[in-house]
Design an enzyme around this catalytic site. Structure first.
Site, PDB file in Angstrom:
ATOM      1  N   CYS A 179      -4.558  -3.260   4.203  1.00 33.72           N
ATOM      2  CA  CYS A 179      -4.101  -2.796   5.508  1.00 33.72           C
ATOM      3  C   CYS A 179      -5.178  -2.854   6.598  1.00 33.72           C
ATOM      4  O   CYS A 179      -5.548  -3.941   7.032  1.00 33.72           O
ATOM      5  CB  CYS A 179      -3.528  -1.379   5.368  1.00 33.72           C
ATOM      6  SG  CYS A 179      -2.350  -0.944   6.684  1.00 33.72           S
TER       7      CYS A 179
ATOM      8  N   LYS B  66     -10.178   0.694  -1.039  1.00 34.76           N
ATOM      9  CA  LYS B  66     -10.070   0.461   0.409  1.00 34.76           C
ATOM     10  C   LYS B  66     -11.245   1.093   1.145  1.00 34.76           C
ATOM     11  O   LYS B  66     -11.591   2.251   0.935  1.00 34.76           O
ATOM     12  CB  LYS B  66      -8.753   1.042   0.924  1.00 34.76           C
ATOM     13  CG  LYS B  66      -8.500   0.801   2.405  1.00 34.76           C
ATOM     14  CD  LYS B  66      -7.178   1.441   2.835  1.00 34.76           C
ATOM     15  CE  LYS B  66      -6.889   1.234   4.318  1.00 34.76           C
ATOM     16  NZ  LYS B  66      -5.630   1.901   4.734  1.00 34.76           N
TER      17      LYS B  66
ATOM     18  N   GLU C 105       0.850  -1.196   0.000  1.00 39.28           N
ATOM     19  CA  GLU C 105       0.000   0.000   0.000  1.00 39.28           C
ATOM     20  C   GLU C 105       0.889   1.251   0.000  1.00 39.28           C
ATOM     21  O   GLU C 105       1.936   1.286   0.651  1.00 39.28           O
ATOM     22  CB  GLU C 105      -0.874  -0.007   1.251  1.00 39.28           C
ATOM     23  CG  GLU C 105      -1.801   1.192   1.382  1.00 39.28           C
ATOM     24  CD  GLU C 105      -2.521   1.229   2.725  1.00 39.28           C
ATOM     25  OE1 GLU C 105      -3.608   1.818   2.782  1.00 39.28           O
ATOM     26  OE2 GLU C 105      -1.987   0.663   3.713  1.00 39.28           O
TER      27      GLU C 105
END
Length: 567
Positions: free
Chosen positions: A214, A181, A79
């Protein structure tokens, strides 16, 4: 700039599934010491942004070629690995490219570079995948126009969504997946998509993979939906959006330990990673299982480590075990932000890297052969890994009454761990058993010191049941055996990464959720494979470990209570 050693790997030998000769594949992840924009708050021209991006793209190109030379069929980059972080909504503008939806449009940027304007990064990534004949996953900044006037509309006032986005390219350069995300972590430059997305892609060598990024790994949407419910709720469509959520928005050494490379036998041949040793462990038995959804997860991250419970390799390993999945995890390397830790994890094995204090701040490529876990690709469900019979070793309780058995009532105290008020009790005796409760949630420990003579380190058993509220808000139940930082009780729960004391133990709790993630971390940021993990239908989860190879830093059962999350 890039080092080649100090990767370490271990293997857990389960009763193996019936495997075809080709039911494994070679995966690569790259921990990237990214080149940062020195002043990310200052807007750049598109040309200036491209010049910065190119520096990181050049490194990606070198690593993709190295991975391909070692036989990799898929590579994952971290990321923020191209642009960096700490941008404002305005200052990231020149880095944005509009990523088309692969479900709506078939596009190979390498072969059709003129179809869309301002897509230089997409074009280079596509050609990188094509040149090296591998699937490639990268993370980039995505702009999607939206209408402010349409009703109802959650479109930002500037008329565009800005997304933290994973992109996936097929080995011929075709764009095959795009994931926005959902659970942002202090990312002012980006928007959370209005609805969580469940995104997967299929490969000819391993079947289906799912995408998360993440902070997503800690949440119900999209992660739990992906790994548990995908096949029942969303199959066979590759991408679905879920209804808006109701709350919220927004290598090291193995003893000689050090520099040891352990790999699985026959099916997992060595890939030029050094002469392997072999370590055998009893089975992991997760009776509740999580095998009905996607079994292979891609995890780009820019994760800031926090001991004693959430160092990234610690939680990556725990998630792979607890969710019964393969996790291909690539993190950033940035010492100032305490970012390091990447790996290739299966329920049976781990190949990972975690930098130490004083190590050169540099990138690290990991390559490993891993088993295919997608049951549809295999044509059967044998890959779930059936466990052997329960070990009835004397001195450890595995009956249904374990938590209810007599245990010492050691004095308890409250100390902060991970900013949460844990209830602790100290381990004092040569061996024994104890129970600690935080409210109605109790943790049980049986333990025996391996080397009592000269032991000076302090250890405590801690329990917490509540909502974590610092740097994120989410409900947890945690049982943790930790080494305290000092010689007094007030130091219990503080960050520690070294230890000398060794003990055999069984840690158990009764959780209000089946999403419990087990981990054992020993001195020097070394992962140990739990000797045995069991989960029962009534919520009891136990972690047994003996013959520790290094001093124990933390043993943890980290339970996520998704149903109790609040805004």
């Amino acid at each position: 700039m890039f080092s080649f050693g100090t990767v370490f790997t271990f293997a857990l030998l389960l009763i193996p599934p019936t495997e075809a000769v080709d039911s494994s594949y070679v995966a690569a992840v790259y921990e990237h010491n990214l080149i940062l924009n020195p002043d990310p708050r200052v807007p750049l021209s598109r040309l200036e942004a491209l010049q910065h991006l190119q520096k990181n793209l050049d490194i990606f190109e070198v690593q993709a070629a190295r991975a391909a030379q070692q036989g990799a069929q898929i590579i994952v980059f971290p990321e923020d690995g191209l642009h960096g972080f700490n941008f404002s909504r305005t200052s990231i503008s020149a880095y944005l490219e509009t990523v088309p939806d692969p479900e709506q449009e078939s596009w190979n940027p390498c072969l059709e570079p003129l179809r869309h304007n301002n897509t230089e990064v997409l074009q280079q990534l596509s050609c990188m995948a094509r040149r090296n004949n591998l699937y490639l996953v990268a993370n980039m900044a995505d702009l999607q126009p939206c209408s402010v006037s349409a009703a109802p509309s959650s479109c930002p006032s500037d008329g565009r969504w800005q997304f933290n986005t994973n992109v996936v390219f097929r080995s011929d350069g075709l764009l095959v997946a795009r994931y926005h995300k959902y659970n942002l972590y202090f990312e002012a430059a980006f928007d959370a998509p209005p609805e969580p997305e469940i995104v997967t892609f299929d490969t000819p060598f391993a079947g289906k993979f799912g995408l998360i990024t993440c902070f997503d790994i800690l949440f119900q949407e999209p992660t739990v939906i992906l790994v548990e419910k995908f096949s029942q709720v969303f199959h066979p469509t590759r991408k679905k959006t879920l209804p808006p959520r109701k709350v919220g928005s927004q290598e090291k050494p193995l003893s000689t330990w050090q520099d040891r490379n352990l790999s699985r036998t026959a099916a997992f041949e060595e890939l030029n990673l050094g002469a392997p040793d072999l370590v055998s462990f009893p089975s992991i038995h997760l009776s509740h299982g999580c095998s009905q959804g996607v079994r292979q997860i891609i995890f780009p991250a820019a994760w800031m480590n926090q001991l004693p419970l959430l160092d990234i390799i610690q939680f990556q390993r725990a998630f792979s075990l607890g969710a019964n999945v393969t996790l291909l995890a690539a993190n950033i390397r940035n010492d100032q932000l305490i970012m390091t830790g990447s790996g290739i994890y299966t329920p049976f094995s781990a190949t990972y890297h975690h930098a130490q204090r004083g190590d050169p701040e540099e990138g690290r490529l990991l390559v490993a052969r891993v088993p295919v876990l997608d049951p549809e690709w295999l044509g059967h469900n044998a890959a779930s890994g059936e466990a052997a019979a329960v070990d009835e070793s004397p001195g450890y309780c595995y009956s249904d009454t374990c938590l209810d058995s007599p245990a010492s009532t050691a004095p308890v105290f409250v100390s902060s761990m991970m900013y949460d008020p844990f209830t602790f009790a100290l381990l004092n005796a040569t061996d024994g058993e104890m129970r600690v409760c935080n409210g109605t949630f109790c943790c049980y420990l049986q333990y025996r010191w391996v080397e009592e003579t000269g032991r000076t380190e302090l250890y405590a058993l801690g329990a917490f049941d509540g909502t974590h509220t610092v740097n994120g808000r989410y409900a947890v139940q945690v049982c943790a055996l930790v080494r305290c930082a000092g010689s007094d009780a007030s130091s219990c729960g503080q960050e520690v990464d070294e230890a000398e004391s060794k003990l055999d133990f069984m840690l158990e709790g009764k959780f209000a959720s089946r999403h419990v993630y087990p981990s054992v971390l020993s001195s020097g940021m070394v992962l140990e494979q739990p000797e045995r993990v069991e989960a029962a239908a009534d919520g009891r989860v136990s972690l047994k470990h003996s013959s520790v190879m290094g001093g124990l830093v933390t043993a943890c059962l980290y339970g996520r209570m998704h149903h109790l999350d609040t805004a």
